[in-house]
Enzyme design. Structure first.
Site, short mmCIF file in Angstrom:
data_model
loop_
_atom_site.label_atom_id
_atom_site.label_comp_id
_atom_site.label_asym_id
_atom_site.label_seq_id
_atom_site.Cartn_x
_atom_site.Cartn_y
_atom_site.Cartn_z
N SER A 126 0.82 -1.21 0.00
CA SER A 126 0.00 0.00 0.00
C SER A 126 0.85 1.26 0.00
O SER A 126 0.36 2.32 -0.38
CB SER A 126 -0.97 -0.01 1.17
OG SER A 126 -0.33 -0.37 2.35
N HIS A 162 -2.19 -2.67 -6.79
CA HIS A 162 -2.66 -2.37 -5.44
C HIS A 162 -4.20 -2.35 -5.40
O HIS A 162 -4.83 -1.44 -5.92
CB HIS A 162 -2.09 -1.00 -5.00
CG HIS A 162 -2.52 -0.58 -3.64
ND1 HIS A 162 -2.73 0.72 -3.28
CD2 HIS A 162 -2.78 -1.32 -2.52
CE1 HIS A 162 -3.12 0.78 -2.01
NE2 HIS A 162 -3.15 -0.45 -1.55
N GLU A 206 -4.95 0.32 -8.13
CA GLU A 206 -3.86 1.21 -8.51
C GLU A 206 -2.76 0.39 -9.19
O GLU A 206 -2.31 -0.61 -8.63
CB GLU A 206 -3.30 1.80 -7.21
CG GLU A 206 -3.07 3.24 -7.21
CD GLU A 206 -2.87 3.79 -5.80
OE1 GLU A 206 -2.72 3.02 -4.82
OE2 GLU A 206 -2.85 5.01 -5.68
N ASN A 245 -3.14 6.05 -0.84
CA ASN A 245 -2.80 6.22 0.58
C ASN A 245 -2.09 7.53 0.88
O ASN A 245 -2.09 7.97 2.02
CB ASN A 245 -1.99 5.02 1.05
CG ASN A 245 -2.89 3.82 1.26
OD1 ASN A 245 -4.04 3.98 1.67
ND2 ASN A 245 -2.42 2.64 0.93
N1 CAA Z 1 -17.72 -9.89 -0.35
C1 CAA Z 1 -18.88 -9.82 -1.05
N2 CAA Z 1 -19.77 -8.83 -0.90
C2 CAA Z 1 -19.48 -7.88 0.02
C3 CAA Z 1 -18.31 -7.89 0.79
C4 CAA Z 1 -17.41 -8.95 0.58
N3 CAA Z 1 -16.24 -9.05 1.25
N4 CAA Z 1 -18.31 -6.80 1.61
C5 CAA Z 1 -19.43 -6.13 1.33
N5 CAA Z 1 -20.14 -6.77 0.39
C6 CAA Z 1 -21.38 -6.35 -0.25
C7 CAA Z 1 -22.58 -6.43 0.64
O1 CAA Z 1 -23.13 -7.72 0.66
C8 CAA Z 1 -23.51 -5.41 -0.01
O2 CAA Z 1 -24.09 -5.91 -1.18
P1 CAA Z 1 -25.55 -5.38 -1.72
O3 CAA Z 1 -25.41 -3.91 -1.93
O4 CAA Z 1 -25.75 -6.14 -2.98
O5 CAA Z 1 -26.49 -5.74 -0.61
C9 CAA Z 1 -22.56 -4.34 -0.47
O6 CAA Z 1 -21.28 -4.96 -0.59
C10 CAA Z 1 -22.51 -3.23 0.51
O7 CAA Z 1 -22.18 -3.78 1.79
P2 CAA Z 1 -22.99 -3.49 3.15
O8 CAA Z 1 -24.43 -3.28 2.87
O9 CAA Z 1 -22.58 -4.51 4.16
O10 CAA Z 1 -22.39 -2.18 3.72
P3 CAA Z 1 -22.04 -0.86 2.99
O11 CAA Z 1 -23.12 -0.43 2.08
O12 CAA Z 1 -21.58 0.05 4.07
O13 CAA Z 1 -20.79 -1.23 2.09
C11 CAA Z 1 -18.47 -1.16 1.91
C12 CAA Z 1 -19.65 -1.78 2.63
C13 CAA Z 1 -18.47 -1.65 0.48
C14 CAA Z 1 -17.23 -1.66 2.64
C15 CAA Z 1 -18.63 0.38 1.95
O14 CAA Z 1 -18.86 0.81 3.26
C16 CAA Z 1 -17.41 1.09 1.42
O15 CAA Z 1 -17.25 1.25 0.23
N6 CAA Z 1 -16.53 1.56 2.37
C17 CAA Z 1 -15.31 2.25 2.01
C18 CAA Z 1 -14.28 1.24 1.62
C19 CAA Z 1 -12.99 1.89 1.24
O16 CAA Z 1 -12.82 3.09 1.23
N7 CAA Z 1 -12.04 1.04 0.90
C20 CAA Z 1 -10.72 1.46 0.54
C21 CAA Z 1 -9.86 1.36 1.74
S1 CAA Z 1 -8.24 1.87 1.37
C22 CAA Z 1 -7.46 0.50 0.87
O17 CAA Z 1 -7.96 -0.57 0.88
C23 CAA Z 1 -6.09 0.72 0.41
C24 CAA Z 1 -5.03 0.45 1.38
O18 CAA Z 1 -3.93 0.21 0.94
C25 CAA Z 1 -5.21 0.54 2.82
#
Ligand code: CAA
Length: 285
Positions: A122, A143, A155, A193
């Site tokens: 990351s 990434h 990325e 990041n």
């Molecule tokens: N596998 C399959 N489906 C999944 C899942 C998984 N692991 N996690 C979530 N889902 C699905 C849910 O079942 C749901 O599907 P439907 O819309 O069809 O019902 C959908 O995704 C949305 O999930 P939730 O309803 O549980 O909750 P939500 O609407 O809050 O979404 C989330 C969850 C997708 C995580 C959303 O909150 C989100 O986009 N959060 C931000 C995530 C983010 O910013 N990620 C980047 C982080 S930075 C990074 O990763 C880089 C690094 O190097 C650190």
């Protein structure tokens, strides 16, 4: 190497990211060799993959059944089992020395001369990892974002010596996974990041200084900027250890404005790493 030539993908690390990467590769029809250092990490990773696939299946979002996709993933603790892979994606601990040592070993193990080596790091330097591999021009950053099966953006990071062909390969490969690649050059934290971690760190400073409660910080940022998660709940999703490692790299490489909040350090020391340990800023037990 062309994406059509890829049959087997090696994924190193069965943690949150490695399991997600193995899953999306298997969903796209690739054979996957998933390697971790202990059986229990592999078991946990495979469980998470199965749960995620079942979620997709329940919504009718899979064109194959869960078992067919699971059947493409071969778990192993032996690095030697990556001998016949066409592409390796590394998603192990965010420690440069450990990563370099792993790539040094892969130089001897992977048979295919033109195999592509990729890292899901990351924040760490793609150029530095590439330097220990037999073909730095075949090395690239791929990434993924967490949760990998859901997030579209990936990325693609060009190291100093990454060739045009390798960059193009990474772009096409991630499209084949149904993702949307975004290209940048090697620089601490890349795009994602470099921007996200100071935002999360600042959220922790705001909590640390008592400006607002954790709930108000998260609710506020969701309402103010239309993001799906505020900084503290997102830190819990990513893992506080990952956030600390990332902000420490940015601090070291880019200066004082990235200074980690002491509360983040303490929480990591206390083992409060977020969702994966059941407790971070919030309780998940
Ligand atoms: N596998 C399959 N489906 C999944 C899942 C998984 N692991 N996690 C979530 N889902 C699905 C849910 O079942 C749901 O599907 P439907 O819309 O069809 O019902 C959908 O995704 C949305 O999930 P939730 O309803 O549980 O909750 P939500 O609407 O809050 O979404 C989330 C969850 C997708 C995580 C959303 O909150 C989100 O986009 N959060 C931000 C995530 C983010 O910013 N990620 C980047 C982080 S930075 C990074 O990763 C880089 C690094 O190097 C650190």
């Amino acid at each position: 190497m062309k994406v059509e030539d890829v049959k087997v993908v090696g994924v190193l690390g069965a943690g949150t990211m490695g399991a997600g990467i193995a899953q999306v590769c298997a969903m796209a029809g690739f054979e996957v060799v998933l390697r971790d250092i202990e059986d229990r990490f592999l078991e946990r990773g495979l469980n998470n993959i199965r749960k995620s696939l079942e979620k997709f299946a329940a919504k009718g979002k899979l064109s194959e059944d869960v078992e067919t996709i699971m059947g493409r993933i071969k778990p192993t603790t032996k690095l030697e089992d990556l001998a016949d892979v066409d592409l390796v994606i590394e998603a192990i601990i965010e420690n440069m020395e450990v990563k370099k040592e792993t790539f040094r070993q892969l130089n001897e193990i992977v048979k295919r001369e033109d195999a592509i080596f990729a890292s899901n790091t990351s924040t760490l330097s793609i150029t530095e990892m590439a330097a220990v591999t037999r073909k730095p021009e075949n090395f690239v950053g791929i990434h993924f974002m967490n949760p990998v099966p859901v997030m579209k953006g990936v990325e693609i990071v060009r190291g100093l010596l990454t060739s045009d062909e390798t960059l193009e390969f990474a772009v096409e490969f991630t499209k084949k996974l149904g993702k949307e690649p975004v290209v940048c050059r090697d620089s601490p934290g890349f795009i994602s990041n470099r921007i996200l971690m100071p935002w999360i760190n600042e959220g922790i400073w705001v909590l640390y200084e008592g400006v607002a409660t954790k709930e108000e910080i998260d609710r506020g940022m969701r309402l103010f900027t239309n993001v799906p998660m505020g900084p503290l709940e997102l830190a819990d999703l990513i893992g506080l250890d990952i956030c600390l490692a990332a902000i420490e790299t940015l601090h070291r490489e880019l200066g004082d404005k990235y200074r980690p909040c002491p509360l983040l350090k303490q929480m990591v020391q206390a083992g409060l790493l977020g969702r994966k340990t059941g407790r971070g800023f919030y309780d998940y037990t």
